[in-house]
Design a protein around this motif. Structure first.
Motif, PDB file in Angstrom:
ATOM      1  N   THR A  92      38.851  42.707  40.518  1.00  0.00           N
ATOM      2  CA  THR A  92      39.413  42.854  41.866  1.00  0.00           C
ATOM      3  C   THR A  92      38.646  41.982  42.851  1.00  0.00           C
ATOM      4  N   PHE A  93      39.375  41.201  43.630  1.00  0.00           N
ATOM      5  CA  PHE A  93      38.750  40.377  44.677  1.00  0.00           C
ATOM      6  C   PHE A  93      38.965  41.056  46.024  1.00  0.00           C
ATOM      7  N   VAL A  94      37.881  41.486  46.651  1.00  0.00           N
ATOM      8  CA  VAL A  94      37.962  42.159  47.956  1.00  0.00           C
ATOM      9  C   VAL A  94      37.467  41.197  49.033  1.00  0.00           C
ATOM     10  N   ASN A  95      38.354  40.862  49.965  1.00  0.00           N
ATOM     11  CA  ASN A  95      38.010  39.949  51.071  1.00  0.00           C
ATOM     12  C   ASN A  95      37.385  38.647  50.571  1.00  0.00           C
ATOM     13  N   VAL A  96      38.000  38.058  49.556  1.00  0.00           N
ATOM     14  CA  VAL A  96      37.507  36.800  48.989  1.00  0.00           C
ATOM     15  C   VAL A  96      38.521  35.705  49.277  1.00  0.00           C
ATOM     16  N   GLU A  97      38.032  34.643  49.908  1.00  0.00           N
ATOM     17  CA  GLU A  97      38.887  33.488  50.165  1.00  0.00           C
ATOM     18  C   GLU A  97      39.287  32.871  48.825  1.00  0.00           C
ATOM     19  N   HIS A  98      40.463  32.312  48.731  1.00  0.00           N
ATOM     20  CA  HIS A  98      40.960  31.647  47.514  1.00  0.00           C
ATOM     21  C   HIS A  98      41.206  32.605  46.353  1.00  0.00           C
ATOM     22  N   ALA A  99      41.258  33.916  46.610  1.00  0.00           N
ATOM     23  CA  ALA A  99      41.476  34.879  45.517  1.00  0.00           C
ATOM     24  C   ALA A  99      42.776  34.585  44.773  1.00  0.00           C
ATOM     25  N   GLU A 100      43.833  34.261  45.510  1.00  0.00           N
ATOM     26  CA  GLU A 100      45.127  33.993  44.872  1.00  0.00           C
ATOM     27  C   GLU A 100      45.021  32.816  43.898  1.00  0.00           C
ATOM     28  N   ASP A 101      44.396  31.746  44.355  1.00  0.00           N
ATOM     29  CA  ASP A 101      44.230  30.556  43.510  1.00  0.00           C
ATOM     30  C   ASP A 101      43.407  30.885  42.274  1.00  0.00           C
ATOM     31  N   TRP A 102      42.291  31.588  42.461  1.00  0.00           N
ATOM     32  CA  TRP A 102      41.406  31.908  41.344  1.00  0.00           C
ATOM     33  C   TRP A 102      42.108  32.780  40.308  1.00  0.00           C
ATOM     34  N   LEU A 103      42.847  33.782  40.774  1.00  0.00           N
ATOM     35  CA  LEU A 103      43.522  34.682  39.834  1.00  0.00           C
ATOM     36  C   LEU A 103      44.664  33.971  39.112  1.00  0.00           C
ATOM     37  N   ASN A 104      45.383  33.121  39.831  1.00  0.00           N
ATOM     38  CA  ASN A 104      46.438  32.349  39.162  1.00  0.00           C
ATOM     39  C   ASN A 104      45.856  31.438  38.094  1.00  0.00           C
ATOM     40  N   ARG A 105      44.715  30.816  38.414  1.00  0.00           N
ATOM     41  CA  ARG A 105      44.084  29.930  37.427  1.00  0.00           C
ATOM     42  C   ARG A 105      43.569  30.706  36.232  1.00  0.00           C
ATOM     43  N   GLU A 106      42.967  31.870  36.507  1.00  0.00           N
ATOM     44  CA  GLU A 106      42.452  32.663  35.387  1.00  0.00           C
ATOM     45  C   GLU A 106      43.600  33.160  34.504  1.00  0.00           C
ATOM     46  N   ALA A 107      44.670  33.639  35.129  1.00  0.00           N
ATOM     47  CA  ALA A 107      45.820  34.109  34.349  1.00  0.00           C
ATOM     48  C   ALA A 107      46.384  32.974  33.493  1.00  0.00           C
ATOM     49  N   GLY A 108      46.483  31.778  34.093  1.00  0.00           N
ATOM     50  CA  GLY A 108      46.982  30.619  33.345  1.00  0.00           C
ATOM     51  C   GLY A 108      46.078  30.264  32.181  1.00  0.00           C
ATOM     52  N   ALA A 109      44.762  30.324  32.425  1.00  0.00           N
ATOM     53  CA  ALA A 109      43.802  29.976  31.380  1.00  0.00           C
ATOM     54  C   ALA A 109      43.848  30.998  30.242  1.00  0.00           C
ATOM     55  N   LEU A 110      43.904  32.286  30.576  1.00  0.00           N
ATOM     56  CA  LEU A 110      43.924  33.311  29.534  1.00  0.00           C
ATOM     57  C   LEU A 110      45.193  33.198  28.685  1.00  0.00           C
ATOM     58  N   THR A 111      46.306  32.856  29.321  1.00  0.00           N
ATOM     59  CA  THR A 111      47.556  32.650  28.587  1.00  0.00           C
ATOM     60  C   THR A 111      47.420  31.459  27.647  1.00  0.00           C
ATOM     61  N   LEU A 112      46.860  30.381  28.161  1.00  0.00           N
ATOM     62  CA  LEU A 112      46.662  29.161  27.371  1.00  0.00           C
ATOM     63  C   LEU A 112      45.741  29.397  26.169  1.00  0.00           C
ATOM     64  N   LEU A 113      44.708  30.220  26.372  1.00  0.00           N
ATOM     65  CA  LEU A 113      43.679  30.405  25.349  1.00  0.00           C
ATOM     66  C   LEU A 113      44.118  31.314  24.204  1.00  0.00           C
ATOM     67  N   THR A 114      45.213  32.052  24.413  1.00  0.00           N
ATOM     68  CA  THR A 114      45.701  32.954  23.367  1.00  0.00           C
ATOM     69  C   THR A 114      45.980  32.171  22.090  1.00  0.00           C
ATOM     70  N   GLY A 115      45.353  32.597  21.007  1.00  0.00           N
ATOM     71  CA  GLY A 115      45.618  31.954  19.716  1.00  0.00           C
ATOM     72  C   GLY A 115      44.882  30.656  19.461  1.00  0.00           C
ATOM     73  N   THR A 116      43.983  30.267  20.367  1.00  0.00           N
ATOM     74  CA  THR A 116      43.280  28.985  20.187  1.00  0.00           C
ATOM     75  C   THR A 116      42.012  29.125  19.353  1.00  0.00           C
ATOM     76  N   GLY A 117      41.525  30.332  19.163  1.00  0.00           N
ATOM     77  CA  GLY A 117      40.252  30.504  18.476  1.00  0.00           C
ATOM     78  C   GLY A 117      39.083  30.620  19.437  1.00  0.00           C
ATOM     79  N   VAL A 118      39.289  30.247  20.707  1.00  0.00           N
ATOM     80  CA  VAL A 118      38.252  30.471  21.725  1.00  0.00           C
ATOM     81  C   VAL A 118      38.323  31.952  22.105  1.00  0.00           C
TER      82      VAL A 118
END
Length: 317
Positions: A61-87
């Protein structure tokens, strides 16, 4: 629902959102605050199933954090990408980057076994494992590239520590006044360091330690491998002493990683990352102390940073 402590309680709207993403018959039976996050609140949620079994999820949870939307979108994208890669990365369960459903921007993911290890003991065994893991991350070729890396400091914002080697710092600042060297872009974690790597802490005697997870993918970027290597190097230098910072680049190459060909180009990225820490020594040192490294006061970390920057400049000369 029982709480580990009052601070662990999940806010009502967030609780309802999490509950909507559980399996039929599941419920949250325990929540626990996880230490170590600098920008986000982290909680482990123990989920009870109808058959009496449990599983764990992690709520970020990001509380009063600037760029929270960008960071969470990037993390969600990365976790989706990493599925099945062995990382070994968490699996994405759900994300609410704009707090459309939760009180604050939030991300729900699977929980990985293992824990961070920040002790000096056993470091010579862990460093090659860290290097091999980073080489594997850099080998990923995503269909969609993350955004280009963003530099975390400028020559004009560097804070030279009190009592530092003034000549070395002036020379280092001059290094990052130059244009960035040309590089071949790669998939970067961007905050790869011991605090974001989980180890199996009780392997069979013969097996030795192994990495069970890499977490915190919110800063995923596209850029030079040197930048990720430099960031882990600086963290190792501050946690364990300058020699370990210098050692990590060698370990990365020994693991098959490729860095910039010219020493001056490597120095640029190493110095750029080292100097970025000058602006946030206090922020970096606090979670380390909370994790048991009580001797890493802000002053002690500043002294190690000075010694590391001086060592980098000496290595060039």
């Amino acid at each position: 629902m029982t709480n580990h402590d009052e601070a662990a309680a999940v806010r009502p709207l967030t609780l309802a959102w999490v509950s909507r993403h559980l399996e039929v018959g599941e419920r949250i039976v325990r929540t626990e605050v996880l230490q170590g996050g600098i920008t986000a609140e982290m909680r482990r949620l123990t989920i009870g199933g109808p058959g009496g079994g449990t599983r764990d999820l992690v709520l970020r949870t990001f509380v009063n954090v600037e760029h929270a939307e960008d960071w969470l979108n990037r993390e969600a994208g990365a976790l989706t990408l990493l599925t099945g890669t062995g990382v070994p990365a968490p699996g994405l369960v759900a994300v609410d980057p704009t707090a459309a459903h939760c009180e604050h921007p939030s991300l729900l993911m699977t929980h990985l076994a293992g824990r961070t290890v920040l002790d000096d003991e056993g470091l010579e065994t862990r460093v090659p494992l860290l290097a091999r893991q980073l080489v594997a991350i850099h080998a990923l070729r995503p269909a969609e590239r993350p955004r280009e890396y963003v530099a975390w400091t400028t020559a004009d914002t560097v804070v030279t520590p009190k009592g530092a080697n003034a000549a070395a710092w002036a020379a280092a600042i001059d290094v990052i006044r130059r244009p960035a060297p040309r590089y071949e872009g790669r998939f970067l974690h961007r905050d790869f360091q011991p605090g974001n790597v989980l180890f199996d802490v009780s392997p069979p005697e013969s097996a030795g330690p192994r990495i069970t997870g890499v977490v915190d993918w919110a800063a995923t970027s596209w850029g030079p491998t040197d930048l990720d290597v430099a960031h882990c190097s600086t963290n190792l230098a501050l946690l364990h002493g300058p020699a370990w910072g210098l050692r990590f680049a060698e370990a990365y190459e020994e693991a098959g990683g490729v860095l910039a060909a010219a020493a001056s180009e490597r120095l640029y990225w190493q110095v750029r990352d080292g100097l970025a820490f000058s602006e946030e020594v206090q922020l970096v040192a606090q979670p380390w102390r909370e994790a048991g490294r009580a001797e890493l006061t802000t002053r002690a970390v500043e002294e190690r940073l000075d010694a590391y920057v001086t060592a980098l400049m000496d290595a060039l000369g």
